[in-house]
Scaffold this motif. Structure first.
Motif, short mmCIF file in Angstrom:
data_model
loop_
_atom_site.label_atom_id
_atom_site.label_comp_id
_atom_site.label_asym_id
_atom_site.label_seq_id
_atom_site.Cartn_x
_atom_site.Cartn_y
_atom_site.Cartn_z
N ASP A 399 21.25 65.67 14.41
CA ASP A 399 20.53 67.01 14.55
C ASP A 399 19.54 66.94 15.75
O ASP A 399 19.22 68.34 16.10
CB ASP A 399 19.56 67.12 13.25
CG ASP A 399 20.72 67.34 12.10
OD1 ASP A 399 21.00 68.31 11.92
OD2 ASP A 399 20.83 66.23 11.32
N GLU A 400 18.90 66.06 15.92
CA GLU A 400 17.93 66.21 17.35
C GLU A 400 18.29 64.82 18.00
O GLU A 400 18.52 63.61 17.79
CB GLU A 400 16.52 66.02 16.63
CG GLU A 400 16.26 67.01 15.48
CD GLU A 400 16.16 68.44 16.11
OE1 GLU A 400 16.08 68.51 17.29
OE2 GLU A 400 16.30 69.50 15.25
N VAL A 401 17.92 64.94 19.24
CA VAL A 401 18.02 63.91 20.45
C VAL A 401 16.92 63.69 21.02
O VAL A 401 16.30 64.83 21.66
CB VAL A 401 19.20 64.25 21.28
CG1 VAL A 401 19.23 63.21 22.25
CG2 VAL A 401 20.65 64.38 20.71
N VAL A 402 16.03 62.63 20.91
CA VAL A 402 14.68 62.14 21.34
C VAL A 402 14.93 61.42 22.54
O VAL A 402 15.48 60.32 22.33
CB VAL A 402 13.98 61.81 20.41
CG1 VAL A 402 12.73 61.31 21.08
CG2 VAL A 402 13.63 62.62 19.04
N VAL A 403 14.39 61.48 23.91
CA VAL A 403 14.37 60.71 24.69
C VAL A 403 13.10 59.60 24.94
O VAL A 403 11.93 60.08 24.45
CB VAL A 403 14.26 61.60 26.08
CG1 VAL A 403 14.09 60.41 27.36
CG2 VAL A 403 15.36 62.59 26.32
N ALA A 404 13.51 58.41 24.79
CA ALA A 404 12.26 57.59 24.61
C ALA A 404 11.19 57.50 25.59
O ALA A 404 11.61 57.92 27.08
CB ALA A 404 13.06 55.98 24.96
N GLY A 405 10.06 57.19 25.50
CA GLY A 405 9.01 57.42 26.66
C GLY A 405 8.22 58.48 26.50
O GLY A 405 7.49 59.02 27.15
N THR A 406 8.64 59.61 25.41
CA THR A 406 7.96 60.84 25.36
C THR A 406 7.22 61.21 24.13
O THR A 406 7.36 60.26 23.18
CB THR A 406 9.17 61.98 25.34
OG1 THR A 406 9.80 61.93 24.35
CG2 THR A 406 9.77 61.79 26.59
N THR A 407 6.14 61.94 24.15
CA THR A 407 5.47 62.29 23.13
C THR A 407 5.70 63.73 22.50
O THR A 407 5.94 64.53 23.45
CB THR A 407 3.73 62.58 23.55
OG1 THR A 407 3.34 61.12 23.68
CG2 THR A 407 3.13 62.88 22.25
N GLU A 408 6.04 64.09 21.28
CA GLU A 408 6.75 65.22 20.84
C GLU A 408 5.57 65.81 19.82
O GLU A 408 4.93 65.01 19.20
CB GLU A 408 8.02 65.13 20.36
CG GLU A 408 8.88 64.53 21.24
CD GLU A 408 10.37 64.84 20.87
OE1 GLU A 408 11.37 64.53 21.54
OE2 GLU A 408 10.82 65.19 19.55
N LEU A 409 5.85 66.98 19.51
CA LEU A 409 4.94 67.69 18.61
C LEU A 409 6.22 68.40 17.60
O LEU A 409 6.98 69.04 18.00
CB LEU A 409 4.02 69.01 19.07
CG LEU A 409 3.23 69.64 18.02
CD1 LEU A 409 2.31 68.64 17.65
CD2 LEU A 409 2.46 70.75 18.72
N MET A 490 17.60 66.56 4.43
CA MET A 490 17.67 65.39 5.43
C MET A 490 18.29 65.83 6.64
O MET A 490 19.20 66.57 6.62
CB MET A 490 17.87 64.03 4.49
CG MET A 490 17.90 62.85 5.45
SD MET A 490 18.04 61.34 4.61
CE MET A 490 19.62 61.46 3.66
N GLY A 491 17.62 65.10 7.73
CA GLY A 491 18.27 65.38 8.97
C GLY A 491 18.48 63.99 9.73
O GLY A 491 17.52 63.25 9.45
N GLN A 492 18.80 64.04 10.88
CA GLN A 492 19.39 62.87 11.69
C GLN A 492 18.91 63.10 12.98
O GLN A 492 19.19 64.10 13.63
CB GLN A 492 20.50 62.27 11.55
CG GLN A 492 21.28 62.03 10.24
CD GLN A 492 22.46 61.52 10.11
OE1 GLN A 492 22.86 60.40 9.69
NE2 GLN A 492 23.63 62.16 10.60
#
Length: 526
Positions: A399-409, A490-492
């Protein structure tokens, strides 16, 4: 002839009147019956056990798990998921599940910087998992729904403890069966220590006590897993266990006692306080110690949340830890049938006449890491009790792709009108805003991995993703009311390096509620 016709017409009219009258009477009876049934269910929906339970059993304190240290310095724990029978207040033959025992499991303990390996062997006869709730670790070691442990097999996740001292816990996370497996007894605490921390009560089982709070209901001598009536929240029990002990009391022998509170219930939200109005210091939440202690008289915890409190009770006194009606901030119907009007006694503290001195709570506890400024904002709507962002959980979908080294809201809004909370794997977040509540509210402060989201409210969560990249194995985010989680709420998400974004695709698995195959991670043997 005309006379006969008029007579027939009159008889037809009389018959019609009788039919209408009968239907009207039946309607009135049905309405009154429904009203009476509704009134009955309304009046019996709330629970109040205050002053009605005999607290005559000493609190069971889960033992510290045995461990060995290998030549390379890895601390190794061995855990076995097993079936058994327990006395939970209805005789010794209640069928339960446990870890290294009949009900619940031992407390694991490790220090920051240690390498750990946990050998998890499944002897319950059903596929399960074991998730390390609140732990920062690689996704393949997380114990989520992709890291299944088949009957008779052993799974051996390994990782380095790389986070501050905290009260974490472990429990199954099998998609579609989490609620049942936790309810039967598969759960325990995982305590993290850190050298150079503040002086606090820390003698396990003496002045540092795990308090695993669960509600249960019974059908005769056996656990009843039926959900709450008129509210889709899952099981709401009318009996309280602490560390598996019904009617538990704790003999307090020191001036101060540190209670590590864990709401391990499937659905119940607690509002903890003492019947005597005794104050306490909140020193830690999900992710570890606060910067400074906060003096309180009550504290609310939703399922999955933890809190560390230090209590200083006068010598020779008894103080009942109880839960009074929580502030669900829901409508009257949801409040009534989701436990919002309930009061339950939890644990009696019996303070000795002469107390040993121990550590006082210092004014300064910890320095919290600055999470940075967000470069990405994501929105999550808690749509209903089976969906997030209008989508039900799909084990094959990222569902979501997050890039390491980042801060998210992450902005999480409960648009469903139903009671929910929100849990994120791998990270500890900071609540920077919550509808209708100051950010220094005790339920929001510190670093957290689980937060209550009232109906109609939005919480804004700041979190940083530093490492443990893997484009093929996801972490989870979900409601921690376990029935909601099982039903698809739930999501991934995956954490990837900047050069791995294009590698993310459909997961190479085909898992549904009835098929629990997936990525095992770690080392698996069968």
């Amino acid at each position: 002839m005309c006379s006969r016709s008029r007579t027939t017409t009159i008889e037809h009219v009389k018959l019609l009147v009788r039919i209408v009258a009968t239907l009207f009477a039946l309607g009135v009876v049905l309405i009154l019956g429904a009203a009476g049934a509704g009134l009955f269910f309304w009046n019996t929906a709330s629970i109040d056990t205050t002053g009605q339970v005999a607290f005559d059993r000493p609190l069971n304190v889960p033992p510290l798990a045995d461990s060995t240290v290998t030549d390379d310095g890895t601390r190794v724990f061995d855990l076995t998921l097993q079936r058994g029978t327990s006395d939970l207040g209805h005789g010794p033959d209640t069928q339960t599940w446990g870890v290294n025992g009949d009900y619940l499991g031992p407390t694991l303990r490790a220090e920051r910087g240690e390498n750990v390996r946990v050998n998890v062997t499944n002897e319950v006869g059903e596929t399960s998992t074991l998730h390390w709730h609140g732990m920062h670790l690689p996704a393949a070691m997380d114990g989520g729904p992709h890291q299944t442990v088949e009957p008779g097999a052993t799974w051996s996740p390994h990782w380095t403890i790389d986070q501050p001292a905290a009260t974490l816990w472990y429990h199954p996370h099998l998609h579609g069966s989490t609620a049942s497996h936790v309810y039967r007894g598969l759960a325990g605490m995982f305590l993290l220590d850190e050298q150079g921390g503040p002086g606090l009560p820390d003698e396990y089982g003496v002045d540092d006590i795990p308090v695993i709070v669960q509600d249960k209901k019974f059908d005769g001598t056996q656990l009843d897993e039926d959900g709450a009536m008129f509210a889709n929240v899952g099981v709401l029990g009318d009996e309280i266990l602490v560390n598996g002990t019904p009617g538990a009391f704790l003999d307090v022998t020191t001036e101060r006692v540190r209670l590590r509170l864990l709401n391990a219930s499937n659905a119940r939200i607690y509002n903890f306080s003492f019947d005597t109005g005794l104050p306490f210091d909140l020193i830690g939440t999900d992710g570890g110690l606060l910067e400074s202690p906060v003096a309180l008289r009550s504290l609310q915890l939703s399922p999955g949340e933890r809190a560390e409190i230090v209590v200083e009770a006068p010598a020779g006194t008894r103080n009942m830890l109880r839960s009074t009606p929580p502030d669900l901030r829901a409508d009257f119907w949801q409040t009534r049938f989701s436990g919002g009007d309930d009061s339950v006694d939890v644990l009696e503290l019996r303070t000795a006449d002469i107390l040993e001195s121990n550590e006082a709570v210092p004014a300064r506890l910890a320095t919290l890491e600055d999470l940075g400024e967000p470069t990405v904002t994501r929105t999550f709507d808690l749509t209903n009790s089976t969906e997030i962002n209008d989508r039900e959980m799909d084990m094959n979908r990222i569902d979501e792709v997050v890039v390491a080294g980042t801060t998210e809201l992450w902005e999480v809004t409960n648009i469903s009108g139903v009671v929910h909370n929100f849990h994120v794997h791998d990270v500890q977040f900071q609540v920077v805003e919550a509808t209708g509540m100051p950010t220094d509210h005790p339920t929001l402060i510190g670093r957290k991995d689980t937060v209550y989201v009232p109906p109609g409210a939005t919480v804004r969560l700041l979190m940083r993703f530093d490492d443990h990249t893997d484009p093929n194995v996801p972490y989870m985010y979900h409601c921690h009311l376990l029935r909601h989680e099982d039903d698809g709420m739930m999501g991934q998400f995956v954490v990837v390096g900047a050069d791995e974004v294009d590698e993310v695709g459909v997961l190479p698995i085909h898992s549904t509620h009835g098929d629990h195959s997936g990525h095992s991670g770690g080392d698996a043997t069968g």
